[in-house]
Design a protein around this motif. Structure first.
Motif, mmCIF file in Angstrom:
data_model
loop_
_atom_site.group_PDB
_atom_site.id
_atom_site.type_symbol
_atom_site.label_atom_id
_atom_site.label_comp_id
_atom_site.label_asym_id
_atom_site.label_seq_id
_atom_site.Cartn_x
_atom_site.Cartn_y
_atom_site.Cartn_z
ATOM 1 N N MET A 92 0.837 -1.194 0.000
ATOM 2 C CA MET A 92 0.000 0.000 0.000
ATOM 3 C C MET A 92 0.872 1.245 0.000
ATOM 4 S SD MET A 92 -3.062 1.036 2.648
ATOM 5 C CE MET A 92 -1.965 1.085 4.076
ATOM 6 N N ALA A 93 0.673 2.116 -0.961
ATOM 7 C CA ALA A 93 1.493 3.310 -1.098
ATOM 8 C C ALA A 93 1.171 4.331 -0.008
ATOM 9 C CB ALA A 93 1.288 3.935 -2.467
ATOM 10 N N VAL A 94 2.186 5.093 0.367
ATOM 11 C CA VAL A 94 2.042 6.071 1.450
ATOM 12 C C VAL A 94 2.431 7.459 0.955
ATOM 13 C CG1 VAL A 94 2.834 6.739 3.749
ATOM 14 C CG2 VAL A 94 2.542 4.319 3.195
ATOM 15 N N LEU A 95 1.562 8.414 1.227
ATOM 16 C CA LEU A 95 1.839 9.824 0.963
ATOM 17 C C LEU A 95 2.110 10.514 2.290
ATOM 18 C CD1 LEU A 95 1.781 12.395 -0.909
ATOM 19 C CD2 LEU A 95 -0.655 12.571 -0.332
ATOM 20 N N LEU A 96 3.262 11.150 2.417
ATOM 21 C CA LEU A 96 3.568 11.982 3.578
ATOM 22 C C LEU A 96 3.284 13.427 3.190
ATOM 23 C CD1 LEU A 96 4.698 12.591 6.387
ATOM 24 C CD2 LEU A 96 7.012 12.512 5.394
ATOM 25 N N HIS A 97 2.299 14.032 3.839
ATOM 26 C CA HIS A 97 1.827 15.374 3.503
ATOM 27 C C HIS A 97 2.180 16.328 4.637
ATOM 28 C CE1 HIS A 97 -2.017 18.080 2.866
ATOM 29 N NE2 HIS A 97 -0.885 18.761 2.825
ATOM 30 N N LEU A 98 2.978 17.337 4.311
ATOM 31 C CA LEU A 98 3.397 18.352 5.282
ATOM 32 C C LEU A 98 2.894 19.725 4.848
ATOM 33 C CD1 LEU A 98 7.146 17.292 5.436
ATOM 34 C CD2 LEU A 98 5.389 16.609 7.061
ATOM 35 N N ASP A 99 2.270 20.449 5.764
ATOM 36 C CA ASP A 99 1.923 21.849 5.547
ATOM 37 C C ASP A 99 2.701 22.701 6.535
ATOM 38 O OD1 ASP A 99 0.056 22.019 3.403
ATOM 39 O OD2 ASP A 99 -1.510 21.184 4.685
ATOM 40 N N SER A 100 3.085 23.899 6.108
ATOM 41 C CA SER A 100 3.809 24.782 7.024
ATOM 42 C C SER A 100 3.303 26.218 7.005
ATOM 43 C CB SER A 100 5.316 24.763 6.706
ATOM 44 O OG SER A 100 5.563 25.178 5.373
ATOM 45 N N SER A 101 2.239 26.471 6.247
ATOM 46 C CA SER A 101 1.680 27.819 6.200
ATOM 47 C C SER A 101 1.054 28.190 7.545
ATOM 48 C CB SER A 101 0.616 27.914 5.107
ATOM 49 O OG SER A 101 -0.063 29.150 5.172
ATOM 50 N N LEU A 102 1.198 29.455 7.917
ATOM 51 C CA LEU A 102 0.576 29.958 9.144
ATOM 52 C C LEU A 102 -0.928 30.138 8.991
ATOM 53 C CD1 LEU A 102 3.155 32.758 10.055
ATOM 54 C CD2 LEU A 102 2.893 30.551 11.193
ATOM 55 N N PHE A 103 -1.414 30.170 7.762
ATOM 56 C CA PHE A 103 -2.784 30.550 7.492
ATOM 57 C C PHE A 103 -3.649 29.354 7.135
ATOM 58 C CE2 PHE A 103 0.039 34.081 6.449
ATOM 59 C CZ PHE A 103 -0.439 35.041 7.338
ATOM 60 N N PRO A 104 -4.972 29.461 7.349
ATOM 61 C CA PRO A 104 -5.875 28.368 7.000
ATOM 62 C C PRO A 104 -6.015 28.219 5.497
ATOM 63 C CG PRO A 104 -7.133 30.291 7.692
ATOM 64 C CD PRO A 104 -5.685 30.611 7.959
ATOM 65 N N LEU A 105 -6.666 27.139 5.091
ATOM 66 C CA LEU A 105 -6.763 26.781 3.686
ATOM 67 C C LEU A 105 -7.254 27.924 2.804
ATOM 68 C CD1 LEU A 105 -6.722 24.558 1.455
ATOM 69 C CD2 LEU A 105 -9.059 23.983 2.155
ATOM 70 N N GLU A 106 -8.304 28.611 3.227
ATOM 71 C CA GLU A 106 -8.899 29.646 2.379
ATOM 72 C C GLU A 106 -7.992 30.852 2.167
ATOM 73 O OE1 GLU A 106 -10.674 30.128 6.579
ATOM 74 O OE2 GLU A 106 -10.126 28.491 5.205
ATOM 75 N N ASN A 107 -6.982 31.014 3.023
ATOM 76 C CA ASN A 107 -6.070 32.150 2.918
ATOM 77 C C ASN A 107 -4.641 31.749 2.600
ATOM 78 O OD1 ASN A 107 -7.978 33.211 5.633
ATOM 79 N ND2 ASN A 107 -8.028 34.296 3.678
ATOM 80 N N SER A 108 -4.433 30.516 2.205
ATOM 81 C CA SER A 108 -3.067 30.023 2.001
ATOM 82 C C SER A 108 -2.906 29.433 0.608
ATOM 83 C CB SER A 108 -2.735 28.957 3.052
ATOM 84 O OG SER A 108 -1.521 28.307 2.730
ATOM 85 N N GLY A 109 -2.037 30.039 -0.186
ATOM 86 C CA GLY A 109 -1.751 29.508 -1.509
ATOM 87 C C GLY A 109 -1.130 28.133 -1.466
ATOM 88 N N SER A 110 -0.198 27.913 -0.544
ATOM 89 C CA SER A 110 0.471 26.603 -0.492
ATOM 90 C C SER A 110 -0.480 25.518 -0.007
ATOM 91 C CB SER A 110 1.720 26.671 0.393
ATOM 92 O OG SER A 110 1.379 26.906 1.746
ATOM 93 N N ARG A 111 -1.337 25.829 0.966
ATOM 94 C CA ARG A 111 -2.293 24.818 1.441
ATOM 95 C C ARG A 111 -3.302 24.456 0.350
ATOM 96 N NH1 ARG A 111 -2.392 23.656 7.039
ATOM 97 N NH2 ARG A 111 -1.171 25.134 8.291
ATOM 98 N N GLN A 112 -3.691 25.427 -0.458
ATOM 99 C CA GLN A 112 -4.617 25.129 -1.542
ATOM 100 C C GLN A 112 -3.967 24.190 -2.567
ATOM 101 O OE1 GLN A 112 -6.111 28.908 -2.987
ATOM 102 N NE2 GLN A 112 -6.817 29.465 -0.941
#
Length: 203
Positions: free
Chosen positions: A1-21
């Motif tokens: 089973m394949a594994v994705l390691l997902h890291l976010d580091s933006s200070l802002f929530p999804l609606e205000n973060s380009g990287s999180r989007q």
């Protein structure tokens, strides 16, 4: 089973973060294309990894958290990193994670074979740092990550960049709003496309 390691580091929530989007678009598409896979998720802004200290570096055995972080990294088939540019470079929380998982003799260095692991960096920045722009020489975000992840750790790195995110809220950048919108559109499309490609590679 394949594994994705997902890291976010933006200070802002999804609606205000380009990287999180971007990471959200990648992850959702990856899970749709590869539903049997699993995801390890870390929000480095909300649940910060401690910076290295002398005791950790000098310890005879790896502390439990560092051992866990390295194990997550090693287990992953694909690593997805949300990396907004803060003050011309990566967030300190992301740097702290990198310091924890970079370990000579295990994840990098002489005698450690290149794993070929694939990493997707979802980058966002308020302006533009492309070659030829006034601040091109101040790009220490993706340039740094490409060197560390690609050259030092021997990983296969793809960078997806969304730029000019401050244009809609900065009067002096109003003329750049069409370019900002196009950058958002193209980067989100590429994030989804990249997710499908990576899901196919690890099926």
């Amino acid at each position: 089973m394949a594994v994705l390691l997902h890291l976010d580091s933006s200070l802002f929530p999804l609606e205000n973060s380009g990287s999180r989007q971007l990471t959200d678009a990648f992850r959702r598409t990856w899970q749709e294309a590869h539903p049997q896979g699993s995801v390890i998720y870390r929000d480095l802004a909300a649940d910060r990894v401690p910076h290295l200290d002398a005791a950790t570096v000098a310890a005879d055995t790896l502390p439990p958290l560092r051992r866990q972080l390295i194990a997550e990294f090693e287990k992953a088939d694909v690593v997805l990193i949300g990396a907004p540019m803060y003050n011309f470079t990566v967030p300190s929380t992301l740097k702290a994670w990198l310091d924890q998982i970079i370990l000579a003799g295990r994840t990098f260095g002489e005698g450690v074979p290149a794993s070929g692991k694939r990493v997707v960096v979802a980058s966002s920045r308020g302006g533009s740092y492309r070659p030829g722009t006034p601040r091109a020489g101040f790009e220490f975000d993706t340039n740094y990550l490409e060197k560390v992840l690609g050259d030092a750790l021997g990983l296969r790195v793809e960078v997806i960049t969304r730029e000019l995110t401050l244009a809609p809220v900065t009067p002096a950048m109003a003329a750049l709003i069409p370019q900002a919108e196009e950058s958002a559109r193209q980067s989100l499309l590429r994030a989804a496309e990249s997710a499908r490609e990576h899901a196919a590679l690890v099926s």
